[in-house]
Design a protein around this motif. Structure first.
Motif, PDB file in Angstrom:
ATOM      1  N   ARG A 194      21.425 -14.152  -2.607  1.00 53.14           N
ATOM      2  CA  ARG A 194      19.926 -13.770  -2.546  1.00 53.14           C
ATOM      3  C   ARG A 194      19.345 -14.329  -1.202  1.00 53.14           C
ATOM      4  NH1 ARG A 194      18.859 -17.566  -6.337  1.00 53.14           N
ATOM      5  NH2 ARG A 194      19.017 -15.770  -7.804  1.00 53.14           N
ATOM      6  N   LEU A 195      18.981 -13.396  -0.251  1.00 50.04           N
ATOM      7  CA  LEU A 195      18.607 -13.367   1.202  1.00 50.04           C
ATOM      8  C   LEU A 195      16.777 -13.784   0.701  1.00 50.04           C
ATOM      9  CD1 LEU A 195      19.670 -11.950   4.136  1.00 50.04           C
ATOM     10  CD2 LEU A 195      17.111 -11.822   3.497  1.00 50.04           C
ATOM     11  N   ARG A 196      16.394 -14.956   1.554  1.00 50.50           N
ATOM     12  CA  ARG A 196      14.951 -14.875   1.692  1.00 50.50           C
ATOM     13  C   ARG A 196      14.861 -14.920   3.257  1.00 50.50           C
ATOM     14  NH1 ARG A 196      11.888 -19.708  -0.680  1.00 50.50           N
ATOM     15  NH2 ARG A 196      11.956 -20.520   1.314  1.00 50.50           N
ATOM     16  N   HIS A 197      13.820 -13.948   3.727  1.00 47.38           N
ATOM     17  CA  HIS A 197      13.574 -14.123   5.188  1.00 47.38           C
ATOM     18  C   HIS A 197      12.117 -14.342   5.106  1.00 47.38           C
ATOM     19  CE1 HIS A 197      14.678 -11.922   9.548  1.00 47.38           C
ATOM     20  NE2 HIS A 197      13.864 -13.223   9.329  1.00 47.38           N
ATOM     21  N   SER A 198      11.644 -15.548   5.834  1.00 51.91           N
ATOM     22  CA  SER A 198      10.348 -15.743   5.716  1.00 51.91           C
ATOM     23  C   SER A 198       9.725 -15.997   7.215  1.00 51.91           C
ATOM     24  CB  SER A 198      10.155 -17.063   4.953  1.00 51.91           C
ATOM     25  OG  SER A 198      10.891 -18.079   4.997  1.00 51.91           O
ATOM     26  N   GLY A 199       8.206 -16.183   7.366  1.00 50.93           N
ATOM     27  CA  GLY A 199       7.764 -16.498   8.735  1.00 50.93           C
ATOM     28  C   GLY A 199       7.500 -15.555   9.497  1.00 50.93           C
ATOM     29  N   PHE A 200       7.348 -14.300   8.948  1.00 53.39           N
ATOM     30  CA  PHE A 200       7.062 -12.992   9.707  1.00 53.39           C
ATOM     31  C   PHE A 200       5.600 -13.056  10.016  1.00 53.39           C
ATOM     32  CE2 PHE A 200      10.370 -11.326   7.278  1.00 53.39           C
ATOM     33  CZ  PHE A 200      11.214 -10.739   8.396  1.00 53.39           C
ATOM     34  N   ALA A 201       5.032 -12.632  11.304  1.00 58.55           N
ATOM     35  CA  ALA A 201       3.691 -12.713  11.628  1.00 58.55           C
ATOM     36  C   ALA A 201       2.842 -11.570  10.966  1.00 58.55           C
ATOM     37  CB  ALA A 201       3.521 -12.813  13.206  1.00 58.55           C
ATOM     38  N   ASP A 202       3.423 -10.412  10.714  1.00 62.31           N
ATOM     39  CA  ASP A 202       2.586  -9.635  10.194  1.00 62.31           C
ATOM     40  C   ASP A 202       3.478  -8.738   9.159  1.00 62.31           C
ATOM     41  OD1 ASP A 202       4.240  -7.712  11.794  1.00 62.31           O
ATOM     42  OD2 ASP A 202       2.856  -8.246  13.447  1.00 62.31           O
ATOM     43  N   GLU A 203       2.708  -7.754   8.468  1.00 56.81           N
ATOM     44  CA  GLU A 203       3.146  -6.921   7.200  1.00 56.81           C
ATOM     45  C   GLU A 203       4.491  -6.161   8.000  1.00 56.81           C
ATOM     46  OE1 GLU A 203       0.375  -5.066   4.797  1.00 56.81           O
ATOM     47  OE2 GLU A 203      -0.364  -6.938   4.162  1.00 56.81           O
ATOM     48  N   ALA A 204       4.303  -5.481   9.170  1.00 54.89           N
ATOM     49  CA  ALA A 204       5.086  -4.481   9.775  1.00 54.89           C
ATOM     50  C   ALA A 204       6.347  -5.151  10.254  1.00 54.89           C
ATOM     51  CB  ALA A 204       4.213  -4.038  11.127  1.00 54.89           C
ATOM     52  N   ALA A 205       6.479  -6.338  10.699  1.00 51.63           N
ATOM     53  CA  ALA A 205       7.814  -6.758  11.090  1.00 51.63           C
ATOM     54  C   ALA A 205       8.357  -7.382   9.842  1.00 51.63           C
ATOM     55  CB  ALA A 205       7.551  -8.319  11.588  1.00 51.63           C
ATOM     56  N   ARG A 206       7.723  -7.659   8.674  1.00 55.08           N
ATOM     57  CA  ARG A 206       8.276  -7.798   7.326  1.00 55.08           C
ATOM     58  C   ARG A 206       8.866  -6.813   6.810  1.00 55.08           C
ATOM     59  NH1 ARG A 206       4.547  -8.684   2.923  1.00 55.08           N
ATOM     60  NH2 ARG A 206       4.315  -6.443   3.275  1.00 55.08           N
ATOM     61  N   ASP A 207       8.248  -5.534   6.855  1.00 52.61           N
ATOM     62  CA  ASP A 207       8.600  -4.314   6.370  1.00 52.61           C
ATOM     63  C   ASP A 207       9.748  -3.644   7.112  1.00 52.61           C
ATOM     64  OD1 ASP A 207       6.634  -4.657   4.476  1.00 52.61           O
ATOM     65  OD2 ASP A 207       5.220  -3.224   5.320  1.00 52.61           O
ATOM     66  N   ARG A 208       9.742  -4.001   8.366  1.00 48.06           N
ATOM     67  CA  ARG A 208      11.164  -3.244   9.085  1.00 48.06           C
ATOM     68  C   ARG A 208      12.432  -4.096   8.610  1.00 48.06           C
ATOM     69  NH1 ARG A 208       7.330  -3.621  13.524  1.00 48.06           N
ATOM     70  NH2 ARG A 208       8.134  -5.833  14.176  1.00 48.06           N
ATOM     71  N   HIS A 209      12.357  -5.455   8.512  1.00 44.12           N
ATOM     72  CA  HIS A 209      13.203  -6.350   7.906  1.00 44.12           C
ATOM     73  C   HIS A 209      13.710  -5.979   6.479  1.00 44.12           C
ATOM     74  CE1 HIS A 209      12.564  -8.216  11.659  1.00 44.12           C
ATOM     75  NE2 HIS A 209      13.848  -8.725  11.707  1.00 44.12           N
ATOM     76  N   ARG A 210      12.560  -5.552   5.717  1.00 42.75           N
ATOM     77  CA  ARG A 210      12.860  -5.322   4.200  1.00 42.75           C
ATOM     78  C   ARG A 210      13.805  -3.874   4.232  1.00 42.75           C
ATOM     79  NH1 ARG A 210       7.741  -5.107   0.924  1.00 42.75           N
ATOM     80  NH2 ARG A 210       8.042  -7.291   0.730  1.00 42.75           N
ATOM     81  N   ALA A 211      13.455  -2.985   5.067  1.00 42.75           N
ATOM     82  CA  ALA A 211      14.335  -1.866   5.305  1.00 42.75           C
ATOM     83  C   ALA A 211      15.674  -2.048   5.885  1.00 42.75           C
ATOM     84  CB  ALA A 211      13.514  -0.772   5.984  1.00 42.75           C
ATOM     85  N   ALA A 212      15.760  -3.129   6.778  1.00 37.20           N
ATOM     86  CA  ALA A 212      17.028  -3.144   7.479  1.00 37.20           C
ATOM     87  C   ALA A 212      18.163  -4.205   6.548  1.00 37.20           C
ATOM     88  CB  ALA A 212      16.938  -3.994   8.677  1.00 37.20           C
ATOM     89  N   TRP A 213      17.686  -4.978   5.853  1.00 38.55           N
ATOM     90  CA  TRP A 213      18.779  -6.105   5.154  1.00 38.55           C
ATOM     91  C   TRP A 213      19.451  -5.138   4.126  1.00 38.55           C
ATOM     92  CZ3 TRP A 213      20.574  -9.808   7.165  1.00 38.55           C
ATOM     93  CH2 TRP A 213      19.978 -10.576   8.143  1.00 38.55           C
ATOM     94  N   PRO A 214      18.933  -4.468   3.488  1.00 36.96           N
ATOM     95  CA  PRO A 214      19.729  -3.827   2.151  1.00 36.96           C
ATOM     96  C   PRO A 214      21.059  -3.126   2.992  1.00 36.96           C
ATOM     97  CG  PRO A 214      17.623  -3.408   1.727  1.00 36.96           C
ATOM     98  CD  PRO A 214      17.324  -4.390   2.986  1.00 36.96           C
ATOM     99  N   PRO A 215      20.852  -2.035   3.856  1.00 37.50           N
ATOM    100  CA  PRO A 215      22.077  -1.580   4.431  1.00 37.50           C
ATOM    101  C   PRO A 215      22.810  -2.584   4.890  1.00 37.50           C
ATOM    102  CG  PRO A 215      20.102  -0.763   5.417  1.00 37.50           C
ATOM    103  CD  PRO A 215      19.614  -1.732   4.345  1.00 37.50           C
TER     104      PRO A 215
END
Length: 151
Positions: free
Chosen positions: A117-138
């Motif tokens: 279970r990976l939780r990545h927190s503290g992004f300044a905006d949705e765009a940065a979060r969404d890029r990482h949401r796409a990058a972590w599964p692969p």
């Protein structure tokens, strides 16, 4: 050696976070090693990893992406062998945008493997979060593939 207080980044003004889970084949001990010493077998570009698995110790590596490799920096905040890795995570443009984020990785035993279970927190905006949401599964799929045989 003098004990140092561990400073956790203040994320109160940066509310964007994500959670990714994956059932892994390897043991929690092997996964812990992959997160604290073995980024170069699944995430870091060869020859770029500088990492010691100690709280408050900084790490550095480069990871491939579109347009070349990107530097990644951080430090370990909390380490519980075989159970938990918590670290800060900083990348530049197209990543965390230079903001210190927090990655928490838990290894939970279950009947059919280890749930990471990976939780990545503290992004300044949705765009940065969404890029990482796409990058972590692969990235986690690559980790599972590279550690499965040894697990």
């Amino acid at each position: 050696m003098v004990d140092q207080q561990v400073r956790v980044p203040d994320l109160s003004a940066r509310p964007y976070e994500l959670t990714v889970e994956r059932v892994m084949k390897a043991s929690p001990e092997l996964l812990y090693l992959a997160w604290t010493q073995g980024f170069d077998i699944w995430l870091a570009a060869p020859g770029t990893l500088r990492m010691r698995p100690e709280v408050n110790e900084p790490f550095y590596f480069e990871a491939g992406g579109e347009g070349g490799t990107r530097p990644h920096y951080g430090r370990f905040v909390r380490l519980e062998p075989g159970r938990l890795v918590e670290m800060t995570w900083v990348t530049g443009p197209g990543g965390t945008e230079g903001v210190e984020t927090l990655v928490r990785v838990e290894f939970v035993k279950q009947p059919r493997g280890i749930r990471l279970r990976l939780r990545h927190s503290g992004f300044a905006d949705e765009a940065a979060r969404d890029r990482h949401r796409a990058a972590w599964p692969p990235a986690l799929a690559r980790l599972d593939e590279r550690t499965a045989a040894a697990g």
